[in-house]
Design an enzyme around this catalytic site. Structure first.
Site, mmCIF file in Angstrom:
data_model
loop_
_atom_site.group_PDB
_atom_site.id
_atom_site.type_symbol
_atom_site.label_atom_id
_atom_site.label_comp_id
_atom_site.label_asym_id
_atom_site.label_seq_id
_atom_site.Cartn_x
_atom_site.Cartn_y
_atom_site.Cartn_z
ATOM 1 N N LYS A 13 0.823 -1.209 0.000
ATOM 2 C CA LYS A 13 0.000 0.000 0.000
ATOM 3 C C LYS A 13 0.861 1.264 0.000
ATOM 4 C CE LYS A 13 -2.029 -1.169 3.884
ATOM 5 N NZ LYS A 13 -1.338 -2.447 4.147
ATOM 6 N N ARG A 88 -9.484 0.290 9.357
ATOM 7 C CA ARG A 88 -9.008 -1.043 9.712
ATOM 8 C C ARG A 88 -9.998 -1.816 10.557
ATOM 9 N NH1 ARG A 88 -3.107 0.372 9.088
ATOM 10 N NH2 ARG A 88 -1.941 -1.533 9.379
ATOM 11 N N ARG A 127 11.634 -5.526 4.830
ATOM 12 C CA ARG A 127 11.339 -4.100 4.615
ATOM 13 C C ARG A 127 12.340 -3.221 5.353
ATOM 14 N NH1 ARG A 127 5.330 -1.787 5.367
ATOM 15 N NH2 ARG A 127 5.524 -2.608 7.482
ATOM 16 N N ARG A 170 0.450 -9.103 13.709
ATOM 17 C CA ARG A 170 -0.231 -8.114 12.861
ATOM 18 C C ARG A 170 -1.100 -8.818 11.815
ATOM 19 N NH1 ARG A 170 4.739 -5.448 10.804
ATOM 20 N NH2 ARG A 170 3.458 -4.092 9.514
HETATM 21 P P1 ADP Z 1 1.555 -1.629 7.552
HETATM 22 O O1 ADP Z 1 2.276 -0.742 6.574
HETATM 23 O O2 ADP Z 1 2.371 -2.768 7.974
HETATM 24 O O3 ADP Z 1 0.195 -2.024 7.087
HETATM 25 P P2 ADP Z 1 0.950 0.731 9.097
HETATM 26 O O4 ADP Z 1 2.133 1.601 8.933
HETATM 27 O O5 ADP Z 1 -0.256 1.047 8.288
HETATM 28 O O6 ADP Z 1 1.389 -0.785 8.871
HETATM 29 O O7 ADP Z 1 0.518 0.664 10.621
HETATM 30 C C1 ADP Z 1 1.443 0.396 11.641
HETATM 31 C C2 ADP Z 1 0.715 0.298 12.977
HETATM 32 O O8 ADP Z 1 0.070 1.556 13.259
HETATM 33 C C3 ADP Z 1 -0.402 -0.731 13.033
HETATM 34 O O9 ADP Z 1 0.075 -2.020 13.355
HETATM 35 C C4 ADP Z 1 -1.288 -0.151 14.141
HETATM 36 O O10 ADP Z 1 -0.730 -0.392 15.424
HETATM 37 C C5 ADP Z 1 -1.190 1.346 13.874
HETATM 38 N N1 ADP Z 1 -2.254 1.814 12.962
HETATM 39 C C6 ADP Z 1 -2.099 2.380 11.725
HETATM 40 N N2 ADP Z 1 -3.287 2.660 11.172
HETATM 41 C C7 ADP Z 1 -4.224 2.259 12.070
HETATM 42 C C8 ADP Z 1 -5.652 2.246 12.067
HETATM 43 N N3 ADP Z 1 -6.377 2.706 11.024
HETATM 44 N N4 ADP Z 1 -6.279 1.750 13.166
HETATM 45 C C9 ADP Z 1 -5.597 1.282 14.229
HETATM 46 N N5 ADP Z 1 -4.259 1.261 14.281
HETATM 47 C C10 ADP Z 1 -3.573 1.735 13.213
HETATM 48 P P1 ADP Z 2 2.251 -1.849 3.211
HETATM 49 O O1 ADP Z 2 2.251 -0.336 3.213
HETATM 50 O O2 ADP Z 2 1.038 -2.415 2.558
HETATM 51 O O3 ADP Z 2 2.487 -2.431 4.552
HETATM 52 P P2 ADP Z 2 4.803 -1.590 1.766
HETATM 53 O O4 ADP Z 2 4.471 -0.735 0.596
HETATM 54 O O5 ADP Z 2 5.567 -0.967 2.866
HETATM 55 O O6 ADP Z 2 3.469 -2.322 2.306
HETATM 56 O O7 ADP Z 2 5.594 -2.876 1.208
HETATM 57 C C1 ADP Z 2 6.044 -3.898 2.107
HETATM 58 C C2 ADP Z 2 7.405 -4.389 1.643
HETATM 59 O O8 ADP Z 2 7.268 -5.097 0.401
HETATM 60 C C3 ADP Z 2 8.433 -3.301 1.400
HETATM 61 O O9 ADP Z 2 9.683 -3.812 1.760
HETATM 62 C C4 ADP Z 2 8.345 -3.061 -0.107
HETATM 63 O O10 ADP Z 2 9.575 -2.586 -0.635
HETATM 64 C C5 ADP Z 2 8.028 -4.453 -0.623
HETATM 65 N N1 ADP Z 2 7.155 -4.448 -1.824
HETATM 66 C C6 ADP Z 2 6.138 -3.597 -2.114
HETATM 67 N N2 ADP Z 2 5.541 -3.934 -3.278
HETATM 68 C C7 ADP Z 2 6.190 -5.035 -3.733
HETATM 69 C C8 ADP Z 2 6.044 -5.878 -4.902
HETATM 70 N N3 ADP Z 2 5.096 -5.648 -5.824
HETATM 71 N N4 ADP Z 2 6.880 -6.925 -5.024
HETATM 72 C C9 ADP Z 2 7.831 -7.175 -4.095
HETATM 73 N N5 ADP Z 2 8.019 -6.432 -2.975
HETATM 74 C C10 ADP Z 2 7.210 -5.368 -2.794
#
Ligand code: ADP
Ligand code: ADP
Ligand code: ZN
Length: 215
Positions: A13, A88, A127, A170
């Site tokens: 994302k 979420r 990551r 998570r």
């Molecule tokens: P990821 O990129 O792995 O999906 P985020 O950066 O979006 O993770 O979120 C990291 C952490 O921040 C989550 O595990 C949660 O603890 C908190 N968080 C982020 N967005 C929300 C939300 N909409 N509701 C509740 N907690 C959130």
């Molecule tokens: P999210 O915000 O959904 O938690 P991220 O965009 O941070 O996810 O991506 C999670 C990890 O996967 C990062 O290390 C990123 O560089 C890698 N990644 C993202 N998109 C791809 C893809 N299409 N193929 C392989 N790795 C990816």
């Protein structure tokens, strides 16, 4: 254009949202980035959120709902927005519907990026993140210079919640609390599923095809 990017942790994302925000000139609203900035700055919100984030739990709904209301009423959202990581939970989605009704900016689409659990674990454990919001992967998406952000030159770090035990937690929280939103938005008629397993550019092209319908 009013879009929410949806998907489990590690689906891509943030990676996609950064580029989409540039291409379509709409603000990228990542609740995770906002919370991490608050943790770094040691704000009251940050201190509260950190306890949950470190354990891989969701921060309470009332905190997130207040935060997203504030952000969406900002003047830069007048031409649209790109949500990443919100909503979420069902209560967060219900609150969002109300807020968006008040500001007359209903969602055009919820784009659900689908990736298998095995792949998510590989993505999250490799990551590397930057305080500026960019993220990289040691194998799949390495920065030009080892350990350094392409965008801003700062040192990359591994998020505390990208350690194996917290990753599992998570994913469990996602399955229990967040995944039900797929049916929620499907019932609302605005869900679009995207295969998130291809390379970053291929996934980007697929998402753009959806977004172009709402330009
Ligand atoms: P990821 O990129 O792995 O999906 P985020 O950066 O979006 O993770 O979120 C990291 C952490 O921040 C989550 O595990 C949660 O603890 C908190 N968080 C982020 N967005 C929300 C939300 N909409 N509701 C509740 N907690 C959130
Ligand atoms: P999210 O915000 O959904 O938690 P991220 O965009 O941070 O996810 O991506 C999670 C990890 O996967 C990062 O290390 C990123 O560089 C890698 N990644 C993202 N998109 C791809 C893809 N299409 N193929 C392989 N790795 C990816
Ligand atoms: Zn950076």
């Amino acid at each position: 254009m009013n879009i929410a990017l949806f998907g489990p942790p590690g689906a891509g994302k943030g990676t996609q949202a950064k580029e989409l925000s540039k291409k379509y000139s709409i603000p990228h609203i990542s609740t995770g980035d906002i919370l991490r900035a608050n943790v770094r700055d040691g704000t009251e919100l940050g201190l509260k959120a950190k306890q949950y984030m470190d354990k891989g739990e969701l921060v309470p709904d009332e905190v997130l709902i207040g935060l997203i209301r504030n952000r969406l009423t900002g003047s830069d959202c007048e031409t649209g927005y790109l949500l990443d990581g919100y909503p979420r939970t069902i209560p967060q989605a219900d609150a969002l519907t109300d807020i968006l009704k008040e500001i007359s900016k209903p969602l055009d689409a919820v784009i659900n990026i689908e990736v298998s659990d095995d792949e998510l674990v590989k993505r999250l454990s490799g990551r590397r993140s930057c305080a500026c919001g960019e993220s990289y992967h040691v194998m799949f998406n390495p920065p030009e210079k080892d350990g350094i952000c392409n965008a801003c030159g700062a040192d990359l770090y591994q998020r505390d919640d990208d350690k194996e035990e917290v990753i599992r937690q998570r994913l469990a929280v996602y399955n229990e609390k967040t995944k039900p939103l797929i049916n929620y938005y499907d019932d609302a008629g605005i869900l679009v599923n995207i295969d998130g397993t291809g390379v970053v550019d291929a996934v980007f092209a697929d998402i753009c095809k959806v977004m172009n319908q709402f330009k």
